[in-house]
Scaffold this active site. Structure first.
Site, mmCIF file in Angstrom:
data_model
loop_
_atom_site.group_PDB
_atom_site.id
_atom_site.type_symbol
_atom_site.label_atom_id
_atom_site.label_comp_id
_atom_site.label_asym_id
_atom_site.label_seq_id
_atom_site.Cartn_x
_atom_site.Cartn_y
_atom_site.Cartn_z
ATOM 1 N N ASP A 12 -1.424 -1.413 -4.025
ATOM 2 C CA ASP A 12 -2.742 -1.238 -3.243
ATOM 3 C C ASP A 12 -2.868 0.380 -2.692
ATOM 4 O OD1 ASP A 12 -5.089 -2.123 -1.928
ATOM 5 O OD2 ASP A 12 -3.820 -2.285 -0.255
ATOM 6 N N SER B 204 0.867 -1.247 -0.128
ATOM 7 C CA SER B 204 0.090 0.024 -0.032
ATOM 8 C C SER B 204 0.820 1.346 0.055
ATOM 9 C CB SER B 204 -0.969 -0.078 1.101
ATOM 10 O OG SER B 204 -0.036 0.384 2.398
ATOM 11 N N THR C 199 -4.349 -6.432 7.816
ATOM 12 C CA THR C 199 -4.671 -6.392 9.321
ATOM 13 C C THR C 199 -4.486 -7.939 9.992
ATOM 14 O OG1 THR C 199 -5.634 -4.409 9.342
ATOM 15 C CG2 THR C 199 -5.588 -5.489 11.418
ATOM 16 N N GLU D 120 -11.752 2.325 -6.974
ATOM 17 C CA GLU D 120 -12.746 2.186 -6.273
ATOM 18 C C GLU D 120 -13.722 3.345 -6.315
ATOM 19 O OE1 GLU D 120 -12.394 1.632 -1.544
ATOM 20 O OE2 GLU D 120 -11.558 3.455 -2.201
HETATM 21 O O1 G3H Z 1 -6.040 -2.695 0.942
HETATM 22 C C1 G3H Z 1 -5.683 -3.588 1.946
HETATM 23 C C2 G3H Z 1 -7.065 -3.980 2.528
HETATM 24 O O2 G3H Z 1 -8.296 -3.267 2.292
HETATM 25 C C3 G3H Z 1 -7.089 -4.682 3.996
HETATM 26 O O3 G3H Z 1 -7.867 -4.418 4.933
HETATM 27 O O4 G3H Z 1 -6.195 -4.377 7.025
HETATM 28 O O5 G3H Z 1 -8.798 -4.757 6.963
HETATM 29 O O6 G3H Z 1 -7.459 -6.352 5.904
HETATM 30 P P1 G3H Z 1 -7.696 -5.057 6.320
HETATM 31 ZN ZN ZN Z 2 -7.820 -1.581 1.249
#
Ligand code: G3H
Ligand code: ZN
Length: 289
Positions: free
Chosen positions: A89, A50, A238, A140
């Protein structure tokens, strides 16, 4: 193997009713853990990084972060016994353009901070470039909040409107579309539901495969139902961080005089490998390499 464009995997998943994992990494060890899990499960995986992780890796310079991660992922894919895609990302326009040039096989433009017209215009521009370079393009519509440890501001949650989703795909030509169904980024417990009725309405209008962000905070039941209804890429970050950190914490708690990073990071990797394997099986992509 060289890095693979994941578009055909996602289309297959979309057709057959399973999903491909988009697994986030922040460092070399997390990347290795994802690749190892893919090999053990004989599964195709998308390794993704990301915007904020790029700043971390590049010491505040996102382009340096992209260069480091592209090099590491290319080497990891070359050594791997499973197909690996490399995805940007939540990228900015600059990052997405640079990532395409550096050999990423998939990019997401995050237009959340832009107005609708600009989100459409920039997404189209990047999609055109991506397609010239055999790169998959995700964008998105709607907003999945990123509270980053702060209290959630409900106003940051903007569920995707089905007509907007259709217009967005038609005007931009993106390959896959991230939609907001009620999930929130960065949650440590699985308690959120998804608006499945809305998913059904979006599905009825939009043919492109759909992406779930913020899956760590969504119940397994909701994710499973949503995959059956047409979510084909599930992003997971996460949950992986939690497992990795628990492994490191356990190692450090067990031995007070442990100072060798190779030893405690290995335990972090091992803990993460198990969670990635479990998620691959849960999504139905085990054995699909
Ligand atoms: O772009 C990454 C995700 O949307 C991950 O989200 O941290 O809730 O798994 P998360
Ligand atoms: Zn995300």
């Amino acid at each position: 193997m060289t890095l693979v464009n994941p578009r055909s995997w996602i289309l297959k998943a979309h057709k057959e009713g399973f999903a491909i994992g988009g697994f986030n990494a922040n460092n070399f060890e997390q990347l290795q853990a994802i690749v190892k899990a893919a090999e053990l499960e004989n599964a195709p995986v998308i390794v993704q990084i990301s915007h904020r992780a790029l700043l971390y890796l590049g010491n505040g310079n996102e382009i340096t972060g992209l260069q480091y991660f592209a090099d590491m992922a290319k080497r990891a894919a070359a050594n791997a016994n499973a197909p690996i895609a490399l995805h940007l990302d939540h990228g900015t326009e600059l990052e997405a353009t640079q990532a395409i040039g550096l050999g990423f096989t998939s990019v997401m433009f995050d237009g959340e901070s832009h107005n609708r017209e600009d989100n459409i215009a920039i997404s189209k521009k990047i999609a055109d470039l991506a397609h010239k370079m055999n790169v998959c393009m995700e964008a998105e519509i709607g907003a999945v909040p990123k509270p980053d440890g702060e209290e959630l501001d409900e106003a940051d949650l903007v569920l995707t409107d089905p007509d907007d989703a259709l217009e967005f795909v038609q005007k931009t030509g993106v390959d896959i579309l991230a939609i907001a169904l009620g999930s929130v980024h960065g949650m440590q417990t699985k308690e959120n539901d998804l608006d499945l009725k809305r998913l059904e309405e979006i599905r009825a209008k939009v043919n492109a495969p759909l992406v779930l962000h913020g899956s760590s905070g969504v119940t397994n039941e909701a994710i499973q139902a949503a995959i059956k209804m047409g979510l084909s890429k599930i992003n997971i970050a996460t949950q992986l961080n939690k497992a990795f950190t628990a492994g490191v914490r356990k190692a450090l708690n067990e031995k007070e005089n442990l100072v060798d990073p190779r030893k405690y990071l290995t335990q972090g990797m091992e803990a993460q490998i198990e969670v990635v394997r479990e998620r691959i099986r849960f999504l139905g992509s085990s054995g699909k390499a």
